[in-house]
Design a protein around this motif. Structure first.
Motif, PDB file in Angstrom:
ATOM      1  N   PHE A 167       0.977  -1.300  -0.164  1.00 38.86           N
ATOM      2  CA  PHE A 167       0.052   0.167  -0.040  1.00 38.86           C
ATOM      3  C   PHE A 167       1.000   1.262   0.065  1.00 38.86           C
ATOM      4  CE2 PHE A 167      -3.449  -2.816   0.776  1.00 38.86           C
ATOM      5  CZ  PHE A 167      -4.582  -2.050   0.406  1.00 38.86           C
ATOM      6  N   ASP A 168       1.865   1.234   0.894  1.00 40.16           N
ATOM      7  CA  ASP A 168       2.888   2.397   0.849  1.00 40.16           C
ATOM      8  C   ASP A 168       3.498   2.773  -0.585  1.00 40.16           C
ATOM      9  OD1 ASP A 168       2.414   2.632   3.390  1.00 40.16           O
ATOM     10  OD2 ASP A 168       4.353   1.700   4.054  1.00 40.16           O
ATOM     11  N   VAL A 169       3.639   1.789  -1.404  1.00 41.82           N
ATOM     12  CA  VAL A 169       4.340   1.813  -2.545  1.00 41.82           C
ATOM     13  C   VAL A 169       3.297   2.391  -3.553  1.00 41.82           C
ATOM     14  CG1 VAL A 169       5.461   0.701  -4.710  1.00 41.82           C
ATOM     15  CG2 VAL A 169       6.195   0.221  -2.429  1.00 41.82           C
ATOM     16  N   ALA A 170       1.929   1.749  -3.578  1.00 45.65           N
ATOM     17  CA  ALA A 170       1.121   2.204  -4.339  1.00 45.65           C
ATOM     18  C   ALA A 170       0.651   3.621  -4.112  1.00 45.65           C
ATOM     19  CB  ALA A 170      -0.316   1.232  -3.952  1.00 45.65           C
ATOM     20  N   ASP A 171       0.454   4.067  -2.889  1.00 44.43           N
ATOM     21  CA  ASP A 171       0.149   5.339  -2.423  1.00 44.43           C
ATOM     22  C   ASP A 171       1.114   6.312  -3.233  1.00 44.43           C
ATOM     23  OD1 ASP A 171      -2.076   4.584  -0.956  1.00 44.43           O
ATOM     24  OD2 ASP A 171      -1.196   4.827   0.811  1.00 44.43           O
ATOM     25  N   ARG A 172       2.467   5.916  -2.957  1.00 41.23           N
ATOM     26  CA  ARG A 172       3.473   6.926  -3.552  1.00 41.23           C
ATOM     27  C   ARG A 172       3.570   6.918  -5.079  1.00 41.23           C
ATOM     28  NH1 ARG A 172       8.325   6.327   0.824  1.00 41.23           N
ATOM     29  NH2 ARG A 172       6.960   6.937   2.822  1.00 41.23           N
ATOM     30  N   ALA A 173       3.154   5.761  -5.742  1.00 39.47           N
ATOM     31  CA  ALA A 173       2.989   5.738  -7.046  1.00 39.47           C
ATOM     32  C   ALA A 173       1.983   6.594  -7.803  1.00 39.47           C
ATOM     33  CB  ALA A 173       2.908   4.299  -7.622  1.00 39.47           C
ATOM     34  N   LEU A 190      10.771   4.663  -5.135  1.00 43.90           N
ATOM     35  CA  LEU A 190      12.072   4.111  -4.660  1.00 43.90           C
ATOM     36  C   LEU A 190      12.323   4.488  -3.136  1.00 43.90           C
ATOM     37  CD1 LEU A 190      14.648   5.352  -7.418  1.00 43.90           C
ATOM     38  CD2 LEU A 190      13.487   3.130  -7.004  1.00 43.90           C
ATOM     39  N   ASP A 191      11.917   5.421  -2.409  1.00 43.65           N
ATOM     40  CA  ASP A 191      11.882   5.839  -1.247  1.00 43.65           C
ATOM     41  C   ASP A 191      11.360   4.683  -0.300  1.00 43.65           C
ATOM     42  OD1 ASP A 191      13.592   7.831  -1.122  1.00 43.65           O
ATOM     43  OD2 ASP A 191      12.144   9.375  -1.286  1.00 43.65           O
ATOM     44  N   ALA A 192      10.002   4.216  -1.035  1.00 42.81           N
ATOM     45  CA  ALA A 192       9.193   3.286  -0.168  1.00 42.81           C
ATOM     46  C   ALA A 192       9.911   1.953  -0.339  1.00 42.81           C
ATOM     47  CB  ALA A 192       7.720   3.340  -0.583  1.00 42.81           C
ATOM     48  N   ALA A 193      10.205   1.593  -1.760  1.00 44.20           N
ATOM     49  CA  ALA A 193      10.454   0.136  -2.121  1.00 44.20           C
ATOM     50  C   ALA A 193      11.946  -0.125  -1.628  1.00 44.20           C
ATOM     51  CB  ALA A 193      10.351   0.103  -3.491  1.00 44.20           C
ATOM     52  N   LEU A 194      13.046   0.711  -1.575  1.00 45.74           N
ATOM     53  CA  LEU A 194      14.498   0.583  -1.454  1.00 45.74           C
ATOM     54  C   LEU A 194      14.493  -0.410  -0.049  1.00 45.74           C
ATOM     55  CD1 LEU A 194      17.173   0.709  -2.245  1.00 45.74           C
ATOM     56  CD2 LEU A 194      17.157   2.839  -1.265  1.00 45.74           C
ATOM     57  N   PRO A 195      13.866  -0.006   1.081  1.00 43.29           N
ATOM     58  CA  PRO A 195      14.093  -0.888   2.334  1.00 43.29           C
ATOM     59  C   PRO A 195      13.906  -2.152   2.241  1.00 43.29           C
ATOM     60  CG  PRO A 195      13.270   1.324   2.882  1.00 43.29           C
ATOM     61  CD  PRO A 195      13.219   1.209   1.291  1.00 43.29           C
TER      62      PRO A 195
END
Length: 193
Positions: A31-37, A48-53
């Motif tokens: 959800f974090d990645v989807a929201d940021r996209a 990238l900020d959400a997915a990198l970790p």
């Protein structure tokens, strides 16, 4: 599609999950990645900020998932509800394309590094400690949530050496995104007392 987690008794056997359900944490990351996209301007950097970790393998899987959604031209509404959380997000084919582009174009590298600085804080909720490194500012380093309190209590305002695993992603625009995971933390020798 309905996803169900393992029974609570099985969840307790997994190391490092604390009171959070493993499936709930994983779904919230998606959800974090989807929201940021879907955030518009700067979405690629936010993805990238959400997915990198999450690491190289998860980045690959998120890229494949967004590829399917972008290629199909389908808009998807995601919803997730547990006793602890309720989330809803829309993932359009355009935001899936932004996500796919960002994740595919990023050059991801793994390395280990040694940081020297002063422990200035931490968050048990986020599972991080913060070390102020001269010339770099405050570096946020992931660690196990259950270790945060003890680490901050033992090392607060003290000069330390942190051995970390660094995951670096370089975007086509030249920005670098770094994620740090703690391997070892010790007092810095010859530190001023």
């Amino acid at each position: 599609m309905i996803l169900e987690g393992a029974a609570d008794s099985a969840q307790a056997e997994l190391p490092g999950i604390g009171t959070d359900a493993l499936l709930d944490r994983a779904i919230n990351r998606i959800f974090d990645v989807a929201d940021r996209a879907s955030s518009g301007i700067g979405a690629e950097e936010a993805v990238l900020d959400a997915a990198l970790p999450l690491g190289r393998r998860v980045i690959k899987h998120l890229s494949e998932l967004s590829d399917v959604l972008a290629s199909s031209g389908t808009d998807v509404t995601l919803s997730w509800e547990t006793k602890a959380t309720a989330r809803r997000a829309s993932f359009s084919s355009e935001s899936a394309e932004r996500c796919r582009s960002a994740l595919r174009a990023a050059q991801v590298e793994d390395s280990n590094a040694r940081l020297e600085g002063t422990v200035v804080g931490g968050s048990k909720v986020r599972g991080v400690i913060e070390i102020e490194v001269e010339g770099s500012g405050v570096v946020v380093i992931r660690t196990l949530k259950e270790d945060v309190t003890a680490l901050v209590a033992a090392y607060a305002e003290r000069h330390v050496v942190a051995d970390v695993h660094v995951l670096t992603a370089r975007s086509p625009g030249g920005r670098e995104h770094r994620s740090y995971a703690l391997l070892d933390l010790s007092l810095q020798e010859n530190a001023d007392e």
